[in-house]
Motif scaffolding. Structure first.
Motif, PDB file in Angstrom:
ATOM      1  N   TYR A  60       0.839  -1.192   0.000  1.00 54.52           N
ATOM      2  CA  TYR A  60       0.000   0.000   0.000  1.00 54.52           C
ATOM      3  C   TYR A  60       0.875   1.243   0.000  1.00 54.52           C
ATOM      4  O   TYR A  60       2.050   1.195   0.388  1.00 54.52           O
ATOM      5  CB  TYR A  60      -0.873   0.029   1.271  1.00 54.52           C
ATOM      6  CG  TYR A  60      -1.779  -1.163   1.408  1.00 54.52           C
ATOM      7  CD1 TYR A  60      -3.079  -1.122   0.914  1.00 54.52           C
ATOM      8  CD2 TYR A  60      -1.338  -2.337   2.011  1.00 54.52           C
ATOM      9  CE1 TYR A  60      -3.927  -2.219   1.026  1.00 54.52           C
ATOM     10  CE2 TYR A  60      -2.175  -3.445   2.124  1.00 54.52           C
ATOM     11  CZ  TYR A  60      -3.461  -3.375   1.627  1.00 54.52           C
ATOM     12  OH  TYR A  60      -4.281  -4.462   1.735  1.00 54.52           O
ATOM     13  N   TYR A  62       0.499   5.631   1.052  1.00 51.19           N
ATOM     14  CA  TYR A  62      -0.266   6.622   1.807  1.00 51.19           C
ATOM     15  C   TYR A  62      -0.281   7.909   0.987  1.00 51.19           C
ATOM     16  O   TYR A  62       0.779   8.409   0.595  1.00 51.19           O
ATOM     17  CB  TYR A  62       0.410   6.834   3.159  1.00 51.19           C
ATOM     18  CG  TYR A  62      -0.305   7.700   4.149  1.00 51.19           C
ATOM     19  CD1 TYR A  62      -1.686   7.697   4.259  1.00 51.19           C
ATOM     20  CD2 TYR A  62       0.420   8.500   5.021  1.00 51.19           C
ATOM     21  CE1 TYR A  62      -2.330   8.483   5.204  1.00 51.19           C
ATOM     22  CE2 TYR A  62      -0.210   9.286   5.973  1.00 51.19           C
ATOM     23  CZ  TYR A  62      -1.587   9.273   6.053  1.00 51.19           C
ATOM     24  OH  TYR A  62      -2.224  10.045   6.991  1.00 51.19           O
ATOM     25  N   CYS A  73       4.313   8.316   7.731  1.00 54.46           N
ATOM     26  CA  CYS A  73       3.773   7.324   8.659  1.00 54.46           C
ATOM     27  C   CYS A  73       4.874   6.880   9.619  1.00 54.46           C
ATOM     28  O   CYS A  73       5.722   6.057   9.281  1.00 54.46           O
ATOM     29  CB  CYS A  73       3.200   6.142   7.879  1.00 54.46           C
ATOM     30  SG  CYS A  73       2.447   4.885   8.921  1.00 54.46           S
ATOM     31  N   SER A  80       0.466   0.341  12.682  1.00 54.75           N
ATOM     32  CA  SER A  80      -0.716  -0.073  11.934  1.00 54.75           C
ATOM     33  C   SER A  80      -0.409  -0.330  10.464  1.00 54.75           C
ATOM     34  O   SER A  80      -1.104  -1.094   9.806  1.00 54.75           O
ATOM     35  CB  SER A  80      -1.800   0.998  12.027  1.00 54.75           C
ATOM     36  OG  SER A  80      -2.187   1.174  13.360  1.00 54.75           O
ATOM     37  N   TRP A  81       0.574   0.348   9.940  1.00 54.32           N
ATOM     38  CA  TRP A  81       0.991   0.203   8.542  1.00 54.32           C
ATOM     39  C   TRP A  81       2.481  -0.069   8.565  1.00 54.32           C
ATOM     40  O   TRP A  81       3.268   0.820   8.861  1.00 54.32           O
ATOM     41  CB  TRP A  81       0.674   1.469   7.752  1.00 54.32           C
ATOM     42  CG  TRP A  81      -0.794   1.681   7.662  1.00 54.32           C
ATOM     43  CD1 TRP A  81      -1.576   2.410   8.499  1.00 54.32           C
ATOM     44  CD2 TRP A  81      -1.674   1.102   6.708  1.00 54.32           C
ATOM     45  NE1 TRP A  81      -2.877   2.335   8.114  1.00 54.32           N
ATOM     46  CE2 TRP A  81      -2.973   1.536   6.998  1.00 54.32           C
ATOM     47  CE3 TRP A  81      -1.489   0.263   5.601  1.00 54.32           C
ATOM     48  CZ2 TRP A  81      -4.081   1.167   6.258  1.00 54.32           C
ATOM     49  CZ3 TRP A  81      -2.594  -0.104   4.855  1.00 54.32           C
ATOM     50  CH2 TRP A  81      -3.868   0.343   5.184  1.00 54.32           C
ATOM     51  N   TYR A 116       4.055   0.078   2.172  1.00 49.97           N
ATOM     52  CA  TYR A 116       3.706  -0.487   3.475  1.00 49.97           C
ATOM     53  C   TYR A 116       2.892  -1.765   3.275  1.00 49.97           C
ATOM     54  O   TYR A 116       2.244  -1.943   2.251  1.00 49.97           O
ATOM     55  CB  TYR A 116       2.831   0.492   4.271  1.00 49.97           C
ATOM     56  CG  TYR A 116       3.393   1.881   4.391  1.00 49.97           C
ATOM     57  CD1 TYR A 116       4.114   2.257   5.510  1.00 49.97           C
ATOM     58  CD2 TYR A 116       3.197   2.818   3.385  1.00 49.97           C
ATOM     59  CE1 TYR A 116       4.622   3.553   5.630  1.00 49.97           C
ATOM     60  CE2 TYR A 116       3.702   4.108   3.494  1.00 49.97           C
ATOM     61  CZ  TYR A 116       4.417   4.464   4.616  1.00 49.97           C
ATOM     62  OH  TYR A 116       4.927   5.731   4.725  1.00 49.97           O
ATOM     63  N   THR A 117       2.884  -2.608   4.306  1.00 49.66           N
ATOM     64  CA  THR A 117       1.957  -3.736   4.359  1.00 49.66           C
ATOM     65  C   THR A 117       0.965  -3.452   5.485  1.00 49.66           C
ATOM     66  O   THR A 117       1.206  -2.600   6.330  1.00 49.66           O
ATOM     67  CB  THR A 117       2.676  -5.079   4.612  1.00 49.66           C
ATOM     68  OG1 THR A 117       3.423  -4.990   5.824  1.00 49.66           O
ATOM     69  CG2 THR A 117       3.606  -5.441   3.453  1.00 49.66           C
ATOM     70  N   SER A 118      -0.137  -4.200   5.469  1.00 53.87           N
ATOM     71  CA  SER A 118      -1.164  -3.998   6.486  1.00 53.87           C
ATOM     72  C   SER A 118      -1.315  -5.250   7.336  1.00 53.87           C
ATOM     73  O   SER A 118      -1.447  -6.345   6.801  1.00 53.87           O
ATOM     74  CB  SER A 118      -2.506  -3.689   5.819  1.00 53.87           C
ATOM     75  OG  SER A 118      -3.538  -3.688   6.783  1.00 53.87           O
ATOM     76  N   ASP A 121      -4.110  -7.766   6.552  1.00 58.18           N
ATOM     77  CA  ASP A 121      -3.937  -8.830   5.555  1.00 58.18           C
ATOM     78  C   ASP A 121      -3.279 -10.024   6.239  1.00 58.18           C
ATOM     79  O   ASP A 121      -2.173  -9.908   6.777  1.00 58.18           O
ATOM     80  CB  ASP A 121      -3.062  -8.342   4.394  1.00 58.18           C
ATOM     81  CG  ASP A 121      -3.713  -7.224   3.604  1.00 58.18           C
ATOM     82  OD1 ASP A 121      -4.945  -7.067   3.683  1.00 58.18           O
ATOM     83  OD2 ASP A 121      -2.980  -6.509   2.895  1.00 58.18           O
ATOM     84  N   GLY A 129      -6.470  -3.826   3.711  1.00 51.52           N
ATOM     85  CA  GLY A 129      -5.987  -2.545   4.215  1.00 51.52           C
ATOM     86  C   GLY A 129      -6.391  -1.364   3.355  1.00 51.52           C
ATOM     87  O   GLY A 129      -6.095  -0.236   3.707  1.00 51.52           O
ATOM     88  N   TRP A 136      -5.325   5.520   2.234  1.00 54.20           N
ATOM     89  CA  TRP A 136      -4.431   4.405   1.955  1.00 54.20           C
ATOM     90  C   TRP A 136      -4.914   3.698   0.705  1.00 54.20           C
ATOM     91  O   TRP A 136      -6.100   3.423   0.559  1.00 54.20           O
ATOM     92  CB  TRP A 136      -4.386   3.422   3.127  1.00 54.20           C
ATOM     93  CG  TRP A 136      -3.651   3.987   4.304  1.00 54.20           C
ATOM     94  CD1 TRP A 136      -4.184   4.691   5.344  1.00 54.20           C
ATOM     95  CD2 TRP A 136      -2.258   3.954   4.522  1.00 54.20           C
ATOM     96  NE1 TRP A 136      -3.209   5.070   6.211  1.00 54.20           N
ATOM     97  CE2 TRP A 136      -2.002   4.635   5.739  1.00 54.20           C
ATOM     98  CE3 TRP A 136      -1.187   3.397   3.832  1.00 54.20           C
ATOM     99  CZ2 TRP A 136      -0.737   4.770   6.268  1.00 54.20           C
ATOM    100  CZ3 TRP A 136       0.082   3.551   4.358  1.00 54.20           C
ATOM    101  CH2 TRP A 136       0.306   4.223   5.561  1.00 54.20           C
TER     102      TRP A 136
END
Length: 143
Positions: A60, A62, A73, A80-81, A116-118, A121, A129, A136
């Motif tokens: 992802y 932002y 972030c 969170s991310w 980023y990953t969430s 997931d 995410g 996002w």
């Protein structure tokens, strides 16, 4: 018989360096240079292509990350991310660049947008995410 031993010894002595080096003497083979590996790959989904990390987890970006040099972030947001980590010696590869984070670590960016990953997931291919109201978005390859 004596001549045979002398001839055999001469042959053995002349071939010993070639056999010892394994490649017939001369200069040693140059070290193998490995091409840098991109930190992500493209997968095709029903909603179109998207970027995933090397484990297949959706990446992802932002929308507030606009400078191309830093990540917006940090702190609680980075819990969170999860930033896509880069090693300390990572170098840019194609459209992927390395960005320095506030905490001194490095992360990967695609076309200067940090990735980023969430934690939402749980398995490769998940895209839980994607939060349009929170700005996002699933990272997609450039066309």
């Amino acid at each position: 018989m004596f001549r045979f031993f002398i001839a055999a010894a001469a042959i053995a002595l002349s071939t010993a360096p070639a056999l010892a080096n394994g490649h017939g003497g001369g200069d040693p083979a140059p070290p193998k240079v490995e091409a840098p590996v991109a930190p992500a790959k493209v997968v095709l989904t029903k909603k179109g292509p998207k970027l995933v990390d090397l484990k297949g987890m959706t990446l992802y970006y932002y929308e507030r990350d606009t400078t191309g040099k830093t990540s917006s972030c940090n702190g609680k947001c980075a819990e969170s991310w999860i930033p896509l980590p880069a090693t300390a010696d990572a170098k840019a590869v194609g459209d992927f660049t390395v960005i320095n984070r506030d905490d001194g670590s490095k992360m990967w960016a695609y076309r200067y947008r940090p990735l980023y990953t969430s934690p939402a997931d749980k398995a490769p291919g998940d895209a839980n995410g994607n939060a349009t109201t929170l700005q996002w978005r699933v990272a997609q390859p450039a066309e």
